[in-house]
Motif scaffolding. Structure first.
Motif, PDB file in Angstrom:
ATOM      1  N   LEU A 175      -0.838  12.763  -3.601  1.00  0.00           N
ATOM      2  CA  LEU A 175      -0.103  11.683  -4.249  1.00  0.00           C
ATOM      3  C   LEU A 175       0.906  12.232  -5.259  1.00  0.00           C
ATOM      4  O   LEU A 175       1.984  11.658  -5.448  1.00  0.00           O
ATOM      5  CB  LEU A 175      -1.075  10.735  -4.948  1.00  0.00           C
ATOM      6  CG  LEU A 175      -1.996   9.922  -4.016  1.00  0.00           C
ATOM      7  CD1 LEU A 175      -3.004   9.121  -4.829  1.00  0.00           C
ATOM      8  CD2 LEU A 175      -1.181   8.995  -3.127  1.00  0.00           C
TER       9      LEU A 175
ATOM     10  N   LEU B  78       4.067  13.141  -3.387  1.00  0.00           N
ATOM     11  CA  LEU B  78       4.880  11.946  -3.131  1.00  0.00           C
ATOM     12  C   LEU B  78       5.600  11.497  -4.397  1.00  0.00           C
ATOM     13  O   LEU B  78       6.786  11.132  -4.362  1.00  0.00           O
ATOM     14  CB  LEU B  78       4.002  10.822  -2.589  1.00  0.00           C
ATOM     15  CG  LEU B  78       4.699   9.477  -2.355  1.00  0.00           C
ATOM     16  CD1 LEU B  78       5.786   9.622  -1.301  1.00  0.00           C
ATOM     17  CD2 LEU B  78       3.687   8.410  -1.945  1.00  0.00           C
TER      18      LEU B  78
ATOM     19  N   SER C  87       1.602   0.304   0.542  1.00  0.00           N
ATOM     20  CA  SER C  87       2.356   1.259   1.357  1.00  0.00           C
ATOM     21  C   SER C  87       3.732   0.726   1.693  1.00  0.00           C
ATOM     22  O   SER C  87       4.717   1.475   1.691  1.00  0.00           O
ATOM     23  CB  SER C  87       1.575   1.559   2.646  1.00  0.00           C
ATOM     24  OG  SER C  87       0.314   2.122   2.361  1.00  0.00           O
TER      25      SER C  87
ATOM     26  N   VAL D  58       5.892   1.147  -1.426  1.00  0.00           N
ATOM     27  CA  VAL D  58       6.314   2.541  -1.599  1.00  0.00           C
ATOM     28  C   VAL D  58       7.417   2.893  -0.601  1.00  0.00           C
ATOM     29  O   VAL D  58       8.416   3.538  -0.960  1.00  0.00           O
ATOM     30  CB  VAL D  58       5.113   3.488  -1.441  1.00  0.00           C
ATOM     31  CG1 VAL D  58       5.571   4.943  -1.434  1.00  0.00           C
ATOM     32  CG2 VAL D  58       4.110   3.259  -2.557  1.00  0.00           C
TER      33      VAL D  58
ATOM     34  N   VAL E 214       5.266   8.243   4.047  1.00  0.00           N
ATOM     35  CA  VAL E 214       4.393   7.309   3.345  1.00  0.00           C
ATOM     36  C   VAL E 214       2.973   7.354   3.907  1.00  0.00           C
ATOM     37  O   VAL E 214       1.990   7.381   3.153  1.00  0.00           O
ATOM     38  CB  VAL E 214       4.980   5.883   3.425  1.00  0.00           C
ATOM     39  CG1 VAL E 214       3.982   4.862   2.876  1.00  0.00           C
ATOM     40  CG2 VAL E 214       6.277   5.802   2.652  1.00  0.00           C
TER      41      VAL E 214
ATOM     42  N   PHE F 273       0.731   8.838   1.145  1.00  0.00           N
ATOM     43  CA  PHE F 273       0.242   7.727   0.330  1.00  0.00           C
ATOM     44  C   PHE F 273      -0.915   6.994   0.990  1.00  0.00           C
ATOM     45  O   PHE F 273      -1.997   6.889   0.407  1.00  0.00           O
ATOM     46  CB  PHE F 273       1.378   6.739   0.046  1.00  0.00           C
ATOM     47  CG  PHE F 273       0.940   5.573  -0.803  1.00  0.00           C
ATOM     48  CD1 PHE F 273       0.813   5.708  -2.171  1.00  0.00           C
ATOM     49  CD2 PHE F 273       0.643   4.340  -0.226  1.00  0.00           C
ATOM     50  CE1 PHE F 273       0.395   4.646  -2.961  1.00  0.00           C
ATOM     51  CE2 PHE F 273       0.224   3.270  -1.001  1.00  0.00           C
ATOM     52  CZ  PHE F 273       0.095   3.425  -2.373  1.00  0.00           C
ATOM     53  N   THR F 274      -0.719   6.496   2.203  1.00  0.00           N
ATOM     54  CA  THR F 274      -1.746   5.657   2.828  1.00  0.00           C
ATOM     55  C   THR F 274      -3.056   6.421   3.033  1.00  0.00           C
ATOM     56  O   THR F 274      -4.133   5.939   2.645  1.00  0.00           O
ATOM     57  CB  THR F 274      -1.232   5.122   4.176  1.00  0.00           C
ATOM     58  OG1 THR F 274       0.044   4.504   3.986  1.00  0.00           O
ATOM     59  CG2 THR F 274      -2.203   4.115   4.750  1.00  0.00           C
TER      60      THR F 274
ATOM     61  N   MET G 178      -4.768   7.469  -0.357  1.00  0.00           N
ATOM     62  CA  MET G 178      -5.346   6.302  -1.013  1.00  0.00           C
ATOM     63  C   MET G 178      -6.585   5.825  -0.276  1.00  0.00           C
ATOM     64  O   MET G 178      -7.543   5.356  -0.901  1.00  0.00           O
ATOM     65  CB  MET G 178      -4.305   5.187  -1.084  1.00  0.00           C
ATOM     66  CG  MET G 178      -3.210   5.405  -2.119  1.00  0.00           C
ATOM     67  SD  MET G 178      -3.859   5.548  -3.799  1.00  0.00           S
ATOM     68  CE  MET G 178      -4.668   3.960  -3.992  1.00  0.00           C
TER      69      MET G 178
END
Length: 626
Positions: free
Chosen positions: A14, A17, A404, A407, A517, A521-522, A525
């Protein structure tokens, strides 16, 4: 004993990102302070409006042909692109008119650049150097330039060839050196020799030559050809080399014709080399003979003459023999296309062509604004439907979907704003359509990932194990799907023109951002929320409840000789055992045992035997001894 699992650090992912997002928006912020960057992306002609000019080419030598009109469009497009204006539309209207539409409010310099007439002339070369200054030169300049191969798309010849006695001229590209100017003898008539570098390369001209950077913005826009009797500093059309040229010796109007074709051999046969043949008028023949006679006695690169069209050098052949009959042949590393392009440029430049402005008016974006509003409303409706479907299908897990998408939207906006500043990109209505389609592409990636996780939960795995195993399977599908979308966008961008290219560009851009992403991120998370009590414990509203997913009831060993029959929780003390399938080891599983360990299977067998002898209302939890 279960093998050790890989240690995951989603927090670091993260942070990567976050670094990308800060870099993008930080660059735009710096651009707003030190340059003309803006937080609002630039809009194309269909969304912002602009200025439209209708030009009619006029020639005193007669009516311009269709080829002349096409070449004029090519010249205007090169001027506009080199001036930094993007998303301009240049098209042909009817048989003769040319329509130039420039988005926004173009500067007066850009408008003058579009309206000005084209002119070709031949000038002697006084000095040559690379188009952009090198930070640290590594080679010592020499007095003789070297041949440098170029790409096939360039119209300038790139290899030397010997001239023949009938007046052919070998095309050559000069090397990246600047020879020291040496005085040239004056012409026999007593007039100053056009090749006299000591006379024409004044300190002012020399300073202009040293300061010229052909890679700078606007350097290839062309311009006024300069005074006919003065030295002239310019670049070639590719920006590879810069030239210091002498005064005009032969105007383009003295070119009778120019053709391209395969070289004719001395024995009358046809060779395999593509060449360009130039034929001069009577006046041009006399002047060109004197020019080649003088240039033949010069040292490189002063034995070259530059063909200057629209203020830029399109070719700089080297003279290897005197050409008395006005028929020259330029040879080199030509292909059929590049030879034809140079011939068209010579023919176009030989015309005394000017552009008559028929009309100049502002173009409103009323229709485009209405379509943009309709498109944004459609995109908003699609986004709301995706969110509603996600909450109905995945309940609280849809929060990750919404996050998501947010973002991805923020990153896309930042990249487009950055490209608007650095590359002059302008967002068109087809580009907006590409952004709307990106919502579905991004949502598809989440659905694939979430369904893989839920499939693993249905098989009885814990949530941490299901996340890892589901990701290993889902990422291959996501990458394959995005690769197909990206390939389609690249092909569409390469083969299309106009607004369709804007659609293809945004489609490809959002596809790349979707991969970023999902990976940065996804998935991280998902690894984090799998450790929480709400999602990891299989809350009914989490979207990851094994009971709601239809996970089968299993009899499992929980220690101290106890076994429990029922659906497994998504988290618990058996996580270490259940993480074992993540290693993908191929261990045979007895039929009907559900993948239990030996201790679990034996305890289950004893429990089943006791239940067979026990009353029907006996509890399902039984104690036994190993």
């Amino acid at each position: 004993m279960a093998p050790p699992t890989r240690r995951r650090r989603p927090g670091r992912t993260l942070l990567v990102l976050l670094g990308i997002v800060l870099t993008v928006f930080g660059s735009v912020f710096v651009g707003t302070k030190v340059s003309n960057a803006s937080w609002t992306p630039g809009l194309a002609l269909d969304l912002e409006g602009g200025t439209q000019l209708i030009l009619t080419p006029v020639s005193s030598a007669g009516t311009p042909t269709s080829e002349d009109i096409n070449q004029a469009i090519s010249v205007i497009r090169q001027r506009v692109d080199a001036s930094g204006v993007s998303e301009a539309e240049i098209s042909r209207q009817g048989q003769r008119n040319i329509v130039v539409s420039l988005p926004g409010t173009p500067s007066q310099e850009t408008l003058d650049l579009v309206r000005k007439s084209s002119q070709m002339d031949f000038r002697p070369v006084l000095a040559v150097d690379v188009g952009s200054p090198a930070p640290e030169p590594t080679a010592t300049p020499t007095d003789s330039p070297t041949d440098t191969p170029t790409e096939e798309a360039t119209p300038e010849p790139s290899a030397s060839a010997s001239a023949t006695a009938d007046g052919s001229v070998a095309g050559t590209v000069p090397g990246a050196t600047t020879p020291t100017p040496e005085p040239s003898p004056s012409a026999s008539s007593g007039a100053q020799s056009p090749s006299d570098a000591a006379y024409y390369l004044t300190p002012e001209v020399q300073q202009q030559f040293e300061d010229l950077d052909c890679s700078a913005e606007g350097a290839l826009a062309g311009g006024e050809p300069g005074a006919a009797d003065k030295a002239f500093v310019t670049c070639d059309t590719d920006g590879v080399y810069k030239y210091a040229l002498g005064p005009i010796e032969i105007p383009g109007t003295q070119i009778d014709s120019a053709t391209s074709g395969l070289q004719v051999l001395p024995n009358g046969g046809v060779g395999t080399e593509w060449v360009v043949n130039i034929k001069f008028t009577n006046a041009g023949t006399t002047t060109f003979a004197k020019t080649t006679e003088r240039l033949l006695a010069q040292q490189p690169p002063q034995n070259q003459f530059a063909m200057v069209l629209d203020g830029l050098v399109i070719s700089a052949p080297q003279v290897n023999t005197v050409i008395p009959n006005g028929q020259a042949e330029i040879s080199g590393d030509f292909t059929q296309a590049t030879a034809a392009t140079l011939a068209q440029q010579l023919n176009f430049g030989s015309l005394p062509l000017t552009f008559q402005v028929e009309s100049e008016q502002r173009v409103s974006a009323t229709l485009g604004s209405e379509q943009l509003q309709a498109g944004l409303v459609a995109g908003l409706i699609g986004l709301v439907l995706v969110v509603i479907y996600s909450f109905l299908q995945y309940r609280a897990l849809a929060i990750l979907t919404v996050g998501s998408l947010v973002v991805a939207g923020v990153l896309t906006y930042g990249v487009i704003a950055l490209l608007s500043w650095t590359q002059g990109y302008r967002l068109s209505l087809p580009g907006v359509a590409g952004l709307i389609i990106a919502i579905g592409i991004t949502a598809d990636s989440f659905i694939v990932y979430f369904e893989r996780i839920r499939d693993e939960l249905r098989d009885g795995r814990t949530l941490p194990a299901a996340v890892e195993r589901g990701w290993d399977r889902a990422r291959r599908t996501i990458l394959a799907s995005d690769a197909v979308n990206l390939l389609a966008a690249v092909v569409l961008y390469a083969l299309s023109v106009g607004g369709v290219r804007g659609f293809a560009f945004t489609l490809g851009l959002t596809t790349v951002i979707d991969v970023i992403v999902v990976f940065l991120f996804t998935h991280p998370m998902m690894e984090i929320i799998a450790r929480t009590r709400f999602w990891g414990g299989g809350h009914p509203l989490s979207g990851l409840d094994p009971r709601r997913l239809g996970a089968p009831e299993r009899t499992r060993y929980v220690g101290r000789g106890k076994v429990v029959t029922g659906p497994r929780s998504t988290a618990g003390p058996e996580d270490a055992v259940e993480d074992e399938p993540v290693t993908d080891r191929k261990v045979p599983t007895p039929v009907g045992t559900g993948g239990m360990t030996i201790a679990e299977r034996r305890a289950a067998e004893r429990a089943a035997a006791r239940r067979a002898d026990a009353p029907t209302d006996a509890p399902q939890t039984t104690e036994g001894n190993d």
